[in-house]
Design a protein around this motif. Structure first.
Motif, mmCIF file in Angstrom:
data_model
loop_
_atom_site.group_PDB
_atom_site.id
_atom_site.type_symbol
_atom_site.label_atom_id
_atom_site.label_comp_id
_atom_site.label_asym_id
_atom_site.label_seq_id
_atom_site.Cartn_x
_atom_site.Cartn_y
_atom_site.Cartn_z
ATOM 1 N N LEU A 36 0.834 -1.200 0.000
ATOM 2 C CA LEU A 36 0.000 0.000 0.000
ATOM 3 C C LEU A 36 0.871 1.254 0.000
ATOM 4 N N VAL A 37 2.008 1.191 0.706
ATOM 5 C CA VAL A 37 2.982 2.286 0.693
ATOM 6 C C VAL A 37 4.354 1.689 0.393
ATOM 7 N N ASP A 38 5.235 2.525 -0.146
ATOM 8 C CA ASP A 38 6.593 2.052 -0.388
ATOM 9 C C ASP A 38 7.464 2.359 0.824
ATOM 10 N N GLU A 39 8.685 1.867 0.787
ATOM 11 C CA GLU A 39 9.583 2.005 1.943
ATOM 12 C C GLU A 39 9.925 3.464 2.219
ATOM 13 N N GLN A 40 10.082 4.267 1.178
ATOM 14 C CA GLN A 40 10.409 5.682 1.359
ATOM 15 C C GLN A 40 9.286 6.416 2.090
#
Length: 702
Positions: free
Chosen positions: A637-641
């Motif tokens: 759903l979200v990236d690591e950044q």
């Protein structure tokens, strides 16, 4: 036991009889007293239909004499029902004389009646004391006034007693003791603030001793001692006795430096001599013997403590009666606080904040060990309402160091129902309201003063109240105040750690208010208000702080939880929770996906994610519930950044202004500073009180 309602000439005469057991209670502990049978017999003898007096039966045909016994060692007679149902039947819901409605500004000031006692024997005026003391011995048919005995004729002339009761006294149907007790606050009962309640040690102390020990300033002590002198008596909280100013000085209870000022204040009781006549405060103002500002403050104190003092008859008069008898004018009564203006003549010992005497009395607790009002002093602020407590502490027992609420004191038989209602109703202001929706009618109890609201239907459905209890309320056997306190004591919600800021706590009015209303009252600025409401919208909806329920932006507009300007600016916040629609299709996108497809700005999108992350997790409109950052990262759903940025608190924007300190803070800091409301479990930010706000304004304007 006969319960009689004193209505004088203002209302219909009522009397009820209740064949309940009468027990003697000492400081809340039931005693198997040997006088129980005698008490029951006296009550049975007094079970005659009588009109126009408040007078629980005590004894037969005795004169009132002051024995000098300390208040702490006397028994309070209480009406104990066979069970709860009997307890709430046939008890008067009001004890105070009803006002005619001409004095709306001051009609609710007499709300600090202290605990009733068998007789007011708290003074030093024992039967073996000398005749030159303040109170002479009583004669049959005489009542103890503030400074001398008062005849039945004088009470009738003062409109405190009607002729029916006078005839009953003459025939022996009513006793002097009964009427003395019912008229206690108008005769010789101590109704002023007697001293301080030290919260740290749970002990009481006189104002004079508090000044000596440098707990409070001498000037503050003098203010409260002048109020005592101007309303009847100087009180010794240790012995629970009352004295004239001169006697208190002779007994070493007052510092000599206070003598001149207190003797001057005592003239409000004994009278201002003019052409051989003793004038009341108002009359002295009219004759220009007393400065108007000083006189107005004395009138404020007398009204707050039971009534205007007639120095000739030595009694207190309700404001309306005082107007009729020339001891007050309607104009002065209506405009009392306008005349005072910003001149609040008393300072809170804790904060130094200027206050009216009536405001201070509302903060007082009743001491069961002394039957007196005490002003709490310390950091716990036990008598100050808080969103974290269902009810403030109103009753203490300094002999056992116990502290309880007024409702608990009533349930445990520490106080009578009439006392509970007298002290709670003027401050509670509970009303029932109904709401029609989709063909059904729902009932609510609302309290404007505290900002609380309870759904009666929900409470019944959830088993918090029974149908029997609801029926008692509907039938009038339980007052709205008692029913509301019952609900408040049972509807306790645990803190919700995922709550945004649901509203603002106004310490000046001690109530919960919406963010919008706080903005209108200048407790928060518009930008902060908008951002707090933005956080509500993107985490589930606009919150009604009275109930904890959430609403859409359109519904919140109708309920006046937001205005049109704020509604227009937070539309995208609502989409962050409900989802963004893909143009040209019916696809619902999450905030992250809306940013990816350039339907939402990156910074604004990250701001919404930050608000959601701090209040329980991110939102995917296509999934139920909230998603932790770890799960959001795992599912893509979200990236690591994005995840690292959300966890980096140094990157959280400090775009809120704390309503209490005026500091720039982040949303996370706002959540940490908030207090949880016990009835909804939601977070409230506390605003600055008037004194603090004034200081902050001066600092920021310098």
């Amino acid at each position: 036991m006969v319960n009689l309602e004193l209505s004088k000439s203002h209302g219909k005469i009522e009397n009820t009889f209740q064949g309940n057991k009468t027990l003697l209670v000492r400081r809340g502990r039931l005693n198997d007293n040997s006088k129980l049978l005698e008490a029951e017999q006296m009550d049975n003898k007094g079970s005659t239909s009588v009109q126009n007096a408040v007078a629980p039966c005590m004894s037969q045909n005795e004169c009132i004499t002051h024995t000098g016994d300390s208040v702490g060692t006397r028994y309070s007679k209480m009406n104990i029902a066979h069970h709860v149902e009997l307890l709430v039947h046939n008890l008067p819901s009001q004890l105070h004389t009803k006002m005619s409605g001409k004095l709306p500004e001051i009609a609710n000031l007499n709300n600090n009646t202290i605990l009733p006692a068998l007789a007011d024997d708290s003074g030093p005026y024992a039967t073996n004391t000398s005749r030159n003391e303040v109170f002479p011995s009583n004669e049959t048919g005489k009542f103890q006034g503030l400074r001398h005995c008062v005849s039945v004729k004088e009470l009738v002339e003062a409109d405190l007693l009607n002729k029916n009761v006078a005839e009953q006294l003459e025939k022996g149907v009513k006793t002097v003791s009964q009427v003395q007790k019912s008229l206690g606050k108008y005769l010789n009962q101590v109704t002023s603030i007697a001293g301080l309640y030290l919260e740290s040690s749970k002990q009481k102390i006189t104002f004079n001793e508090a000044a000596k020990e440098e707990i409070i300033r001498s000037s503050v002590a003098l203010e409260f001692l002048e109020a005592q002198a101007a309303t009847g008596f100087v009180v010794d909280t240790l012995s629970n006795r009352k004295y004239s100013v001169q006697e208190a000085i002779e007994k070493g209870l007052l510092s000599p430096e206070f003598r001149k000022a207190l003797l001057q204040a005592e003239k409000a009781v004994t009278g201002y001599l003019h052409n051989g006549k003793a004038l009341s405060v108002f009359q002295a103002m009219e004759y220009k013997l007393l400065a108007r500002q000083i006189g107005t403050q004395l009138l404020e104190v007398q009204i707050a403590t039971g009534g205007i003092i007639d120095p000739v008859r030595s009694v207190r008069l309700p404001p309306e009666t005082a107007c009729k008898q020339g001891h007050l004018s309607h104009e002065v009564a209506r405009n009392l606080y306008k005349m005072l203006g910003n001149a609040r003549g008393f300072h809170h010992p804790n904060t130094g904040q200027p206050m009216h005497y009536a405001e201070l009395m509302k903060l007082c607790v009743v001491d069961l060990a002394g039957n007196h009002l005490l002003l709490p002093f310390g950091t716990r602020k036990i008598s100050t309402p808080s969103p974290a407590m269902p009810s403030a502490i109103s009753v203490v027992d300094t002999s056992t160091k116990s502290e309880i609420t007024l409702y608990d004191a009533f349930l445990k038989y520490y106080i009578e129902k009439q006392t509970y209602l007298e002290r709670s109703e003027p401050q509670s202001q509970w009303k029932e309201a109904t709401e029609k929706s989709e063909g059904t009618t729902r009932s609510f109890l609302t309290n404007v003063s505290s900002g609380r609201e309870f759904s009666i239907d929900d409470a019944l459905a959830q088993g918090r109240i029974s149908q029997v209890e609801l029926n008692k309320y509907r039938d009038g056997h339980i007052t709205v105040t008692e029913f509301a306190d019952m609900l408040a004591s049972r509807i306790i919600e645990p803190p919700n750690p995922n709550s945004p800021i649901a509203g603002i706590w106004d310490p000046n009015e001690c109530r919960r208010i919406s963010v919008l209303k706080a903005m209108h009252h200048n407790l928060v600025d518009r930008l902060t208000a908008t951002r707090l409401l933005e956080a509500q919208a993107c985490t589930g909806g606009i919150i009604n702080p009275a109930t904890g329920k959430r609403y859409s932006i359109s519904e919140a507009l109708q309920k006046e939880l937001i205005d049109t300007e704020i509604a227009a600016s937070i539309q995208k916040s609502q989409q962050a929770f409900r989802g963004f629609l893909q143009p040209g299709s019916q696809q619902v996108l999450s905030t992250v996906e809306a940013v990816r497809r350039n339907l939402l700005g990156c910074n604004l999108g990250h701001h919404f994610l930050e608000l959601q992350h701090l209040t329980g997790g991110l939102v995917d409109p296509n999934l139920q519930g909230r998603i932790s950052l770890e799960d959001a990262l795992y599912t893509g759903l979200v990236d690591e950044q994005t995840a690292q940025r959300l966890q980096d608190e140094t990157r959280h924007s400090r775009n809120l202004v704390c309503p209490k300190t005026r500091e720039k803070i982040s949303f996370k800091e706002a959540l940490a500073r908030a207090v949880f409301d016990c009835h909804t479990g939601l977070r409230f930010l506390e605003a600055a009180d008037r004194a603090t706000a004034l200081t902050l304004n001066q600092c920021f304007s310098a």
